[in-house]
Design a protein around this motif. Structure first.
Motif, PDB file in Angstrom:
ATOM      1  N   ILE A 198       0.838  -1.205   0.000  1.00 33.06           N
ATOM      2  CA  ILE A 198       0.000   0.000   0.000  1.00 33.06           C
ATOM      3  C   ILE A 198       0.870   1.250   0.000  1.00 33.06           C
ATOM      4  O   ILE A 198       0.695   2.150  -0.835  1.00 33.06           O
ATOM      5  CB  ILE A 198      -0.921   0.019   1.242  1.00 33.06           C
ATOM      6  CG1 ILE A 198      -1.895  -1.155   1.217  1.00 33.06           C
ATOM      7  CG2 ILE A 198      -1.698   1.342   1.310  1.00 33.06           C
ATOM      8  CD1 ILE A 198      -2.614  -1.376   2.548  1.00 33.06           C
ATOM      9  N   VAL A 199       1.808   1.302   0.941  1.00 38.36           N
ATOM     10  CA  VAL A 199       2.652   2.502   1.084  1.00 38.36           C
ATOM     11  C   VAL A 199       3.489   2.725  -0.163  1.00 38.36           C
ATOM     12  O   VAL A 199       3.635   3.860  -0.636  1.00 38.36           O
ATOM     13  CB  VAL A 199       3.526   2.381   2.343  1.00 38.36           C
ATOM     14  CG1 VAL A 199       4.528   3.530   2.413  1.00 38.36           C
ATOM     15  CG2 VAL A 199       2.655   2.375   3.598  1.00 38.36           C
ATOM     16  N   GLN A 200       4.052   1.639  -0.729  1.00 39.22           N
ATOM     17  CA  GLN A 200       4.895   1.795  -1.916  1.00 39.22           C
ATOM     18  C   GLN A 200       4.081   2.301  -3.105  1.00 39.22           C
ATOM     19  O   GLN A 200       4.551   3.152  -3.868  1.00 39.22           O
ATOM     20  CB  GLN A 200       5.562   0.469  -2.263  1.00 39.22           C
ATOM     21  CG  GLN A 200       6.639   0.602  -3.336  1.00 39.22           C
ATOM     22  CD  GLN A 200       7.755   1.536  -2.907  1.00 39.22           C
ATOM     23  OE1 GLN A 200       8.347   1.363  -1.842  1.00 39.22           O
ATOM     24  NE2 GLN A 200       8.050   2.549  -3.723  1.00 39.22           N
ATOM     25  N   ALA A 201       2.865   1.787  -3.265  1.00 37.90           N
ATOM     26  CA  ALA A 201       2.020   2.249  -4.377  1.00 37.90           C
ATOM     27  C   ALA A 201       1.670   3.723  -4.222  1.00 37.90           C
ATOM     28  O   ALA A 201       1.660   4.475  -5.206  1.00 37.90           O
ATOM     29  CB  ALA A 201       0.748   1.407  -4.441  1.00 37.90           C
ATOM     30  N   ILE A 202       1.397   4.144  -2.985  1.00 38.24           N
ATOM     31  CA  ILE A 202       1.113   5.564  -2.741  1.00 38.24           C
ATOM     32  C   ILE A 202       2.344   6.397  -3.037  1.00 38.24           C
ATOM     33  O   ILE A 202       2.271   7.446  -3.688  1.00 38.24           O
ATOM     34  CB  ILE A 202       0.640   5.769  -1.290  1.00 38.24           C
ATOM     35  CG1 ILE A 202      -0.736   5.119  -1.080  1.00 38.24           C
ATOM     36  CG2 ILE A 202       0.570   7.261  -0.950  1.00 38.24           C
ATOM     37  CD1 ILE A 202      -1.195   5.103   0.368  1.00 38.24           C
ATOM     38  N   ALA A 203       3.500   5.940  -2.563  1.00 36.61           N
ATOM     39  CA  ALA A 203       4.749   6.661  -2.813  1.00 36.61           C
ATOM     40  C   ALA A 203       5.051   6.759  -4.310  1.00 36.61           C
ATOM     41  O   ALA A 203       5.567   7.777  -4.787  1.00 36.61           O
ATOM     42  CB  ALA A 203       5.901   5.978  -2.088  1.00 36.61           C
ATOM     43  N   ASP A 204       4.710   5.701  -5.050  1.00 33.00           N
ATOM     44  CA  ASP A 204       4.950   5.686  -6.498  1.00 33.00           C
ATOM     45  C   ASP A 204       3.931   6.513  -7.272  1.00 33.00           C
ATOM     46  O   ASP A 204       4.084   6.701  -8.485  1.00 33.00           O
ATOM     47  CB  ASP A 204       4.924   4.247  -7.026  1.00 33.00           C
ATOM     48  CG  ASP A 204       6.120   3.429  -6.548  1.00 33.00           C
ATOM     49  OD1 ASP A 204       7.110   4.039  -6.090  1.00 33.00           O
ATOM     50  OD2 ASP A 204       6.054   2.189  -6.617  1.00 33.00           O
ATOM     51  N   GLY A 205       2.872   6.958  -6.601  1.00 29.00           N
ATOM     52  CA  GLY A 205       1.854   7.752  -7.274  1.00 29.00           C
ATOM     53  C   GLY A 205       0.908   6.949  -8.134  1.00 29.00           C
ATOM     54  O   GLY A 205       0.285   7.488  -9.045  1.00 29.00           O
ATOM     55  N   SER A 206       0.741   5.661  -7.816  1.00 23.02           N
ATOM     56  CA  SER A 206      -0.138   4.807  -8.604  1.00 23.02           C
ATOM     57  C   SER A 206      -1.459   4.606  -7.880  1.00 23.02           C
ATOM     58  O   SER A 206      -1.553   3.820  -6.927  1.00 23.02           O
ATOM     59  CB  SER A 206       0.518   3.444  -8.861  1.00 23.02           C
ATOM     60  OG  SER A 206      -0.398   2.563  -9.492  1.00 23.02           O
ATOM     61  N   ALA A 207      -2.491   5.303  -8.329  1.00 27.46           N
ATOM     62  CA  ALA A 207      -3.804   5.177  -7.706  1.00 27.46           C
ATOM     63  C   ALA A 207      -4.362   3.765  -7.873  1.00 27.46           C
ATOM     64  O   ALA A 207      -4.977   3.214  -6.952  1.00 27.46           O
ATOM     65  CB  ALA A 207      -4.764   6.200  -8.304  1.00 27.46           C
ATOM     66  N   GLU A 208      -4.141   3.176  -9.040  1.00 23.84           N
ATOM     67  CA  GLU A 208      -4.672   1.840  -9.301  1.00 23.84           C
ATOM     68  C   GLU A 208      -4.050   0.813  -8.357  1.00 23.84           C
ATOM     69  O   GLU A 208      -4.754   0.026  -7.719  1.00 23.84           O
ATOM     70  CB  GLU A 208      -4.407   1.443 -10.750  1.00 23.84           C
ATOM     71  CG  GLU A 208      -4.966   0.066 -11.107  1.00 23.84           C
ATOM     72  CD  GLU A 208      -4.741  -0.305 -12.566  1.00 23.84           C
ATOM     73  OE1 GLU A 208      -5.148  -1.414 -12.956  1.00 23.84           O
ATOM     74  OE2 GLU A 208      -4.152   0.518 -13.311  1.00 23.84           O
ATOM     75  N   ARG A 209      -2.717   0.831  -8.254  1.00 22.11           N
ATOM     76  CA  ARG A 209      -2.041  -0.129  -7.368  1.00 22.11           C
ATOM     77  C   ARG A 209      -2.359   0.129  -5.911  1.00 22.11           C
ATOM     78  O   ARG A 209      -2.508  -0.805  -5.117  1.00 22.11           O
ATOM     79  CB  ARG A 209      -0.533  -0.071  -7.594  1.00 22.11           C
ATOM     80  CG  ARG A 209      -0.071  -0.833  -8.842  1.00 22.11           C
ATOM     81  CD  ARG A 209       1.398  -0.595  -9.126  1.00 22.11           C
ATOM     82  NE  ARG A 209       2.206  -0.623  -7.908  1.00 22.11           N
ATOM     83  CZ  ARG A 209       3.231   0.201  -7.693  1.00 22.11           C
ATOM     84  NH1 ARG A 209       3.569   1.111  -8.593  1.00 22.11           N
ATOM     85  NH2 ARG A 209       3.920   0.121  -6.571  1.00 22.11           N
ATOM     86  N   ALA A 210      -2.472   1.401  -5.526  1.00 17.73           N
ATOM     87  CA  ALA A 210      -2.780   1.736  -4.135  1.00 17.73           C
ATOM     88  C   ALA A 210      -4.157   1.205  -3.760  1.00 17.73           C
ATOM     89  O   ALA A 210      -4.350   0.631  -2.677  1.00 17.73           O
ATOM     90  CB  ALA A 210      -2.705   3.243  -3.922  1.00 17.73           C
ATOM     91  N   GLY A 211      -5.121   1.400  -4.650  1.00 18.16           N
ATOM     92  CA  GLY A 211      -6.467   0.903  -4.390  1.00 18.16           C
ATOM     93  C   GLY A 211      -6.501  -0.608  -4.312  1.00 18.16           C
ATOM     94  O   GLY A 211      -7.153  -1.184  -3.421  1.00 18.16           O
TER      95      GLY A 211
END
Length: 229
Positions: A198-211
């Motif tokens: 979750i944190v890495q996807a947010i850090a990467d700026g990927s809304a799809e992966r974060a969700g």
């Protein structure tokens, strides 16, 4: 009859209160100057003075001669009773709620986060992992991580909604502790990996992966209760 629109001063008053409730301003903290507030809210100094007068009249802000305006007390929050988990159906409803709200918060955070937010999320994640490895429940650290994700959205509605729901979130986390397997190394690693994604996807700026990562984490958390995983 339509309600009369609120004045700009009242709008700014509410925005300042929201800022205080989010923890951006705490007890005895000095408010920005009138000039700074006027720039922040794109308003005239007269409008800012009117908003501050309202806050002083409610005892939220106090003026100190020659020093400025300070938060005197926190505003009273909603007095509605917080929802509690009392049945299996409540648990199912709780996880449906989390999927709706926290998936959206993670997606929003991926687009709004800054370096400080990323640092706060990673610090909270590390604190959780350390607490669990030491044999603790990690519930407080887990809640802190989810609040850090909410704050990274910079959306006061996500922040206040998730903060309001901390009590039932805590209940379900503690229930998972009681009904699930003990926190062995394999389970601790699985939870750590879910949070990391979750944190890495947010850090990467990927809304799809974060969700997707938040959805997977909440689904797995539900299974840890119902299937003892």
């Amino acid at each position: 009859m339509e309600a009369e629109p609120i004045s700009r001063a009242e709008q700014i008053c509410k925005l300042i209160i929201a800022s205080i409730l989010r923890g951006e301003l705490s007890d005895n903290r000095k408010l920005p100057t009138e000039v700074e507030l006027a720039g922040q809210y794109a308003a005239s100094r007269a409008t800012i003075r009117e908003a501050l007068t309202r806050l002083r009249s409610e005892g939220i802000v106090v003026s100190r001669r020659g020093s400025g305006n300070y938060v005197q007390r926190l505003p009273a929050q909603d007095t509605l009773p917080r929802p509690q988990i009392e049945s299996i159906h409540d648990i199912e409803r709780y996880y449906a709620f989390r999927l709706c709200v926290e998936v959206g918060a993670a997606q929003a955070a991926s687009q709004a986060r800054n370096d400080a937010d990323i640092g706060a999320m990673r610090t909270a994640q590390q604190a959780l992992h350390a607490a669990q490895r030491k044999g603790g429940t990690g519930v407080d650290e887990d809640l802190a991580l989810h609040m850090a994700i909410a704050r990274a959205s910079h959306n006061p509605f996500f922040i206040s909604t998730i903060a309001y729901a901390l009590s039932p979130i805590r209940q379900c986390m503690e229930l998972a502790q009681n009904l699930g397997r003990p926190h062995g190394a394999e389970r601790i690693t699985a939870i750590h990996d879910e949070h990391h994604d979750i944190v890495q996807a947010i850090a990467d700026g990927s809304a799809e992966r974060a969700g997707e990562a938040m959805r997977a984490h909440i689904d797995h958390a539900r299974l840890r209760i119902f299937e003892g995983r």
